[in-house]
Design a protein around this motif. Structure first.
Motif, short mmCIF file in Angstrom:
data_model
loop_
_atom_site.label_atom_id
_atom_site.label_comp_id
_atom_site.label_asym_id
_atom_site.label_seq_id
_atom_site.Cartn_x
_atom_site.Cartn_y
_atom_site.Cartn_z
N SER A 103 0.83 -1.20 0.00
CA SER A 103 0.00 0.00 0.00
C SER A 103 0.87 1.26 0.00
CB SER A 103 -0.92 0.00 1.22
OG SER A 103 -1.55 1.26 1.38
N SER A 104 0.55 2.17 -0.89
CA SER A 104 1.30 3.44 -0.94
C SER A 104 1.05 4.26 0.32
CB SER A 104 0.89 4.23 -2.18
OG SER A 104 -0.51 4.52 -2.15
N GLN A 120 3.34 2.82 3.03
CA GLN A 120 4.72 3.16 2.68
C GLN A 120 4.99 4.64 2.96
OE1 GLN A 120 5.18 1.97 -1.41
NE2 GLN A 120 4.59 -0.16 -0.98
N GLY A 121 4.04 5.50 2.60
CA GLY A 121 4.20 6.93 2.87
C GLY A 121 4.25 7.22 4.35
N GLU A 156 8.98 10.39 -3.20
CA GLU A 156 8.23 9.29 -3.82
C GLU A 156 8.37 8.03 -2.95
OE1 GLU A 156 7.95 6.93 -8.11
OE2 GLU A 156 9.44 8.51 -7.80
N PRO A 157 7.59 7.92 -1.86
CA PRO A 157 7.68 6.75 -0.98
C PRO A 157 7.36 5.44 -1.68
CG PRO A 157 6.45 8.53 0.06
CD PRO A 157 6.64 8.92 -1.37
N ALA A 158 6.59 5.51 -2.78
CA ALA A 158 6.19 4.29 -3.48
C ALA A 158 7.37 3.58 -4.14
CB ALA A 158 5.13 4.61 -4.54
N GLN A 159 8.57 4.20 -4.14
CA GLN A 159 9.76 3.52 -4.66
C GLN A 159 10.04 2.25 -3.87
OE1 GLN A 159 13.34 5.81 -5.23
NE2 GLN A 159 12.22 7.64 -5.89
N GLY A 164 7.86 0.05 -2.95
CA GLY A 164 7.13 -0.98 -3.66
C GLY A 164 6.68 -2.13 -2.80
N ARG A 184 6.72 -5.09 -3.62
CA ARG A 184 6.04 -6.07 -4.48
C ARG A 184 7.10 -6.77 -5.31
NH1 ARG A 184 0.90 -6.91 -5.36
NH2 ARG A 184 0.22 -4.93 -4.44
N GLU A 232 3.11 -9.57 -2.74
CA GLU A 232 3.61 -8.63 -1.73
C GLU A 232 4.81 -9.22 -1.00
OE1 GLU A 232 0.33 -7.80 0.80
OE2 GLU A 232 -0.56 -6.34 -0.57
#
Length: 649
Positions: A136-137, A140-141, A526-529, A531, A533, A539
């Motif tokens: 989940s973004s 992660q954020g 960009e916290p989604a780096q 991932g 996954r 996951e």
């Protein structure tokens, strides 16, 4: 006795009663003056007039001429003064320690109204949330945000401790300046007292009071001793070294550390020096320090006396970090085993045998100890989190293996399962030792930065976490072919890979310390780096659970002297508890010491203090004596008048 001689008796009584009244009035007017010592008039008989000498009589036939003023006595008790000054110095030592503990508790307990413990708890909560939904973004954020708060608030706490070190450093300079000023004043008072008392008639009691007050205040700042000579001059020693002697004051100088700005008091006369081109002196203060801060602090050894020493101990000599917490200690049993008695030789032997020791200077310095323990907490969190992410990014080890790697088997074979074992890595400057971790360069890979290096949650400000290398990788492929036979082939390839930038060097540039730490700027944007996954789309539960488990491992200790292991979550609580307990002990000692000082001061005031009741009683007594002397003179005067006017006719 002739009547005219009787006038001498009356006049002496009148004059000395007046002197006694003046002294009593002086006592009463200074009843609230700090440092004032009550004065007492002492009278003695004047020389007798011998009228006849009779060897057969017990005494010669003599007539007295009354009383004469002998001196105004300065009422003091040397032993009570000595005891009071020693105990007040010890009290000030623990008062300073208690104040430092309270300030440290304040720094650790609150950060702009929010306890730092809350920051750690929030970071721990964000990891728990991540473990529930790694991909989940939002989680992660949240993780990156709380990591950023951890760094910011940890920096604020550490800077607060460092700022208090600077505050103590300023106080140390001010105290040394005050000590030197007091020394000069004592020399000046010595000269004035000698000049006044040289005739043997007058006593410089008020000047003595001023000097005694200076000695009282000097005793609170340092461990001092004093002695008065036959001429009324006082000599003073500080920490066993002459400070005031004769007509000289040997001032304390301050050496300034160029890197920290910390002051170290030293004796210029005991230090060697060289003359620089500009004519100034550059001192080598080794062995000339005023205080030996390596000695054990003990009341039995009288090493716990003086507020200045307490400040120096509390401040320490540098900004401490986790590297000051050595994990291998030279213990007493190891010392006994080495059969060494000399401490310096002991430490040298420890180091030569690869053993380290917990720096006594660190352990005795309140601020440095807290700085090191606090920095150790943050360092362990940072390196543990970074290490988990690095392992997930495909860490390999020289001499280690990795299963399921891509492999093209030799012609005519069909690999079913393969394992790669890296047997060695050779750089242009030589082979890497077994156990070294490395990461094959993989831009855009899982948990990799844009340059191909493993993603770090926390970065060093001054140096990179990884360095890119080119070298030769030697590895063995062990696989099972289609016929079920195990095959092994050795290969060598030229590859680009990343190596962990080791924390090394004499400074802190390469260390993951609070002062050299920041959150990954790319992750902030960009916290989604992250991932979380994997390549197959699933996951990465394993990495998220590893982060969660890292916070519940009981493998950390506050310092090498503490045996209890703790988790990240409880470490900070234990640190605050340790400071609270130590502060409570210090306050308890200070409270007991205050009681001792008050008891000694009470006994001293019984001697030196002015009692208004006693002085008023003396005033009545001396007033009556004055009146009696006056009436006596009147009677003698009337008798003379009668003889002259009546009988003389």
């Amino acid at each position: 006795m002739p009547l005219m001689g009787n006038l001498y008796v009356g006049a002496s009584g009148l004059q000395n009663s007046q002197n006694a009244l003046n002294t009593t009035a002086h006592n009463l007017s200074n009843i609230d003056t700090v440092g004032y010592t009550r004065q007492q008039v002492q009278l003695s008989a004047k020389s007798y007039v011998t009228l006849a000498v009779n060897p057969r009589a017990v005494n010669n036939k003599q007539t007295g001429l009354g009383v004469e003023y002998s001196r105004v006595k300065h009422i003091r008790d040397y032993f009570l003064d000595k005891t009071y000054r020693k105990e007040s110095g010890r009290s000030m030592f623990y008062e300073v320690s208690t104040e430092v503990f309270e300030e440290v508790e304040s720094q650790l307990g609150e950060m702009n109204g929010e306890a730092f413990q809350t920051t750690i708890a929030d970071f721990w909560t964000s990891i728990q949330e991540l473990a529930k939904d790694p991909a989940s973004s939002v989680t992660q954020g949240l993780l990156v945000q709380k990591a950023s708060e951890l760094v910011e608030r940890a920096s604020a706490v550490y800077e607060g401790l460092a700022s208090y070190q600077d505050n103590l450093n300023t106080q140390i300079r001010n105290q040394v300046e005050k000590i030197n000023r007091y020394g000069k004043q004592i020399v000046e008072l010595n000269e004035r007292i000698r000049a006044i008392e040289a005739g043997g008639i007058e006593q410089a009691n008020d000047l003595r009071d001023a000097r005694d007050q200076l000695l009282d205040e000097l005793a609170e700042m340092t461990s001092m001793s004093f002695k008065e000579d036959l001429y009324g001059a006082v000599s003073v020693q500080i920490e066993g070294v002459d400070f005031v002697k004769g007509d000289s004051c040997y001032e304390i100088a301050l050496d300034v550390d160029p890197s920290t700005g910390f002051y170290t008091p030293f004796w210029p006369l005991n230090a060697s020096y060289r003359i620089l081109d500009d004519g100034t002196r550059e001192y080598n203060i080794d062995g000339a320090e005023v205080f030996d801060l390596d000695r054990e602090i003990s009341s039995d050894l009288n090493t716990d006396i003086g507020g200045l020493k307490s400040m120096l101990l509390a401040r320490g000599d540098h900004r401490a970090n986790y590297t000051d917490m050595d994990v291998n200690i030279c213990t007493q049993s190891k010392l006994d085993a080495l059969k060494l008695e000399d401490e310096d030789e002991y430490f040298e032997k420890c180091e030569s045998n690869g053993m380290k020791y917990y720096n006594n200077e660190i352990s005795q310095s309140i601020l440095m100890n807290v700085q090191a323990e606090f920095d150790q907490l943050i360092h362990n969190i940072v390196t543990k989190v970074n290490g988990i992410l690095a392992d997930a990014a495909g860490a390999q080890t020289v001499g280690g293996s990795q299963s399921g790697v891509s492999y093209t088997p030799a012609a005519g074979t069909d690999a079913v399962e393969a394992t790669r074992t890296v047997t060695g890595i050779t750089l242009p400057e030589g082979a890497l030792p077994a156990g070294t971790k490395f990461w094959i360069d993989e831009p855009g890979g899982y948990l990799r930065a844009k340059d191909g290096s493993p993603i770090q949650m926390f970065e060093k400000i001054t140096t990179a976490g990884y360095r890119k290398q080119s070298g030769t990788v030697t590895y063995d492929y062990t696989y099972t072919d289609a016929n079920g036979n195990q095959q092994t082939e050795t290969k060598t390839e030229n590859v680009d890979f990343w190596l962990y930038e080791e924390e090394a060097g004499p400074g802190t540039d390469s260390l993951y310390t609070i002062s050299n730490l920041r959150i990954n700027q790319d992750l902030m944007q960009e916290p989604a780096q992250l991932g979380f996954r994997l390549a197959d789309g699933s996951e990465d539960i394993k990495t998220a659970e590893a982060l969660k488990d890292a916070f519940t491992e009981e493998v950390y200790t506050l310092n090498p002297n503490v045996k209890k292991t703790t988790t990240f979550v409880d470490y900070y609580t234990d640190l605050v508890t340790q400071i609270g307990n130590s502060g409570k002990v210090s306050r308890s000692i200070y409270t007991n010491q205050e009681s001792t000082v008050e008891a000694v001061e009470s006994a001293r005031q019984q001697v030196v203090g002015v009692s208004s009741d006693e002085e008023l009683s003396n005033m009545i007594k001396f007033q009556n004596a004055y009146n009696a002397a006056s009436r006596y003179i009147n009677v003698v005067s009337e008798m003379l008048e009668h003889i002259i006017n009546t009988l003389g006719m």
